[in-house]
Design an enzyme around this catalytic site. Structure first.
Site, PDB file in Angstrom:
ATOM      1  N   TYR A  15      12.537   5.854 -10.469  1.00 36.76           N
ATOM      2  CA  TYR A  15      13.977   6.417 -10.201  1.00 36.76           C
ATOM      3  C   TYR A  15      13.539   5.924  -9.093  1.00 36.76           C
ATOM      4  O   TYR A  15      12.671   5.376  -8.550  1.00 36.76           O
ATOM      5  CB  TYR A  15      14.542   7.903 -10.290  1.00 36.76           C
TER       6      TYR A  15
ATOM      7  N   LYS B 203       6.658   5.524  -9.380  1.00 35.95           N
ATOM      8  CA  LYS B 203       7.638   6.734  -8.789  1.00 35.95           C
ATOM      9  C   LYS B 203       8.351   7.052 -10.473  1.00 35.95           C
ATOM     10  O   LYS B 203      10.231   6.566 -10.911  1.00 35.95           O
ATOM     11  CB  LYS B 203       8.913   5.808  -8.179  1.00 35.95           C
TER      12      LYS B 203
HETATM   13  N1  PLP Z   1       5.468  11.548  -1.936  1.00 31.96           N
HETATM   14  C1  PLP Z   1       6.325  11.781  -3.673  1.00 31.96           C
HETATM   15  C2  PLP Z   1       5.821  12.503  -4.221  1.00 31.96           C
HETATM   16  C3  PLP Z   1       7.817  11.641  -3.637  1.00 31.96           C
HETATM   17  O1  PLP Z   1       7.869  12.319  -4.215  1.00 31.96           O
HETATM   18  C4  PLP Z   1       8.175  11.405  -2.087  1.00 31.96           C
HETATM   19  C5  PLP Z   1       9.879  10.563  -2.377  1.00 31.96           C
HETATM   20  O2  PLP Z   1      10.154  11.893  -3.414  1.00 31.96           O
HETATM   21  C6  PLP Z   1       7.438  10.189  -1.321  1.00 31.96           C
HETATM   22  C7  PLP Z   1       6.228  10.688  -1.283  1.00 31.96           C
HETATM   23  C8  PLP Z   1       8.873   9.959  -0.071  1.00 31.96           C
HETATM   24  O3  PLP Z   1       8.585   8.952  -0.856  1.00 31.96           O
HETATM   25  P1  PLP Z   1       9.801   7.805   0.636  1.00 31.96           P
HETATM   26  O4  PLP Z   1       9.939   8.360   1.960  1.00 31.96           O
HETATM   27  O5  PLP Z   1      10.018   6.862  -0.286  1.00 31.96           O
HETATM   28  O6  PLP Z   1      11.026   8.794   0.092  1.00 31.96           O
END
Ligand code: PLP
Length: 290
Positions: free
Chosen positions: A33, A147
């Site tokens: 996602y 992700k």
């Molecule tokens: N780390 C985790 C585990 C996350 O789920 C997320 C965002 O959903 C992030 C870091 C930050 O990612 P981003 O800056 O791409 O939203």
């Protein structure tokens, strides 16, 4: 203005959107996602999010060229259709529908689902006072740079932190090195240097993290991507977390330790300026605790 969904290219009201029970996303969390925000109708760092989606799809062997899905156009169409200025776009691709069996066929047709909702904002008071974080052990899988929609360990970490009165938890390795939180990346400031853990398989390579580092380097702020010990975390001048939904959110306390005298520091505030402002004033949104 309305919350809407898009299933495999067809738009509908969110309330009318359904997916079959035998979608492998539902039964196995077999999918990936992205969460993307738009401000003033313009998606932020869209190319970076779509590139990471492709990496995640490759990481679970979806065999999908995301460029063929017309995601860019669908996202812009969805933003226009929902009518909100500041939009939270959720997008997931699952391996598709099949009779429930762990192994999957090579020729499955992935399912693409998106939702478009008004972007909640962080309550301004929370940015002013800073958040409380706790440190916890890592209970997640070993491919955290993918992700994946399989977030059970993350939601348990976040929920337990909330129940204990914290905003979120900083996940540590068995050697007490900082990784990330349940849903955000972690930065510290020490002696004027911005430090964040390296982008390896133990953390998500946050798009906000990348933007923050690039912005800081452009502003000649010294940056290091290296491991951070728990001791260093607790004695940092500033600690803040980053994600697409919160931008930069400063901490005032980690475990029992006040950070920066118990209030947000100057670098976190300065770096927040590198992010687009919400098009709508704060009191027209719901507030969020991310
Ligand atoms: N780390 C985790 C585990 C996350 O789920 C997320 C965002 O959903 C992030 C870091 C930050 O990612 P981003 O800056 O791409 O939203």
């Amino acid at each position: 203005m309305a919350d809407i969904a898009c299933i495999n290219g067809s738009f509908m009201d969110l309330a009318d959107a359904v997916v079959p029970i035998e979608d492998r996303g539902y039964q196995f969390a077999d999918g990936v996602y992205e969460v993307i925000v738009a401000h003033g109708g313009v998606p932020f760092l869209l190319d970076e999010h779509l590139a990471r989606l492709q990496r995640s799809a490759d990481g679970i062997g979806l065999g999908l060229d995301c460029a063929t899905l017309g995601l860019d156009d669908l996202i812009r169409d969805g933003i226009a259709r929902c009518g909100y200025q500041d939009v939270m776009i959720y997008m997931q691709i699952t391996r598709g529908i099949a009779s429930r069996e762990h192994a999957y066929a090579a020729n499955m047709t992935p399912n693409l689902v998106m939702t478009f909702k008004r972007k909640p904002i962080i309550a301004p008071a929370l940015r002013e006072t800073g958040i409380d974080l706790e440190t916890v052990a890592d209970t997640r899988w070993v491919h955290c740079s993918i992700k994946s929609i399989a977030l059970l360990a993350n939601i348990m970490i976040k929920n337990a932190a909330k129940q204990r009165g914290f905003f979120d938890a900083i996940i540590l390795t068995a050697d007490y090195e900082v990784l990330e939180t349940s849903c955000a990346n972690v930065f510290i400031v020490s002696g004027g240097t911005l430090i964040t853990p390296p982008a390896d398989t133990r953390i998500l390579h946050g798009i906000t993290r990348g933007h923050l580092l690039e912005s800081a380097r452009n502003a000649n702020i010294p940056c290091e991507e290296r491991s951070i010990s728990k001791t260093e975390l607790l004695s940092a001048d500033e600690v803040f977390i980053t994600s697409s939904s919160i931008d930069v959110l400063p901490a005032r306390r980690v475990d029992d330790q006040p950070i920066g005298g118990g209030k947000p520091g100057p670098l976190g505030k300065r770096l927040l300026e590198c992010f687009p402002k919400s098009a709508m004033p704060a009191n027209t949104h719901g507030s969020v605790t991310a």
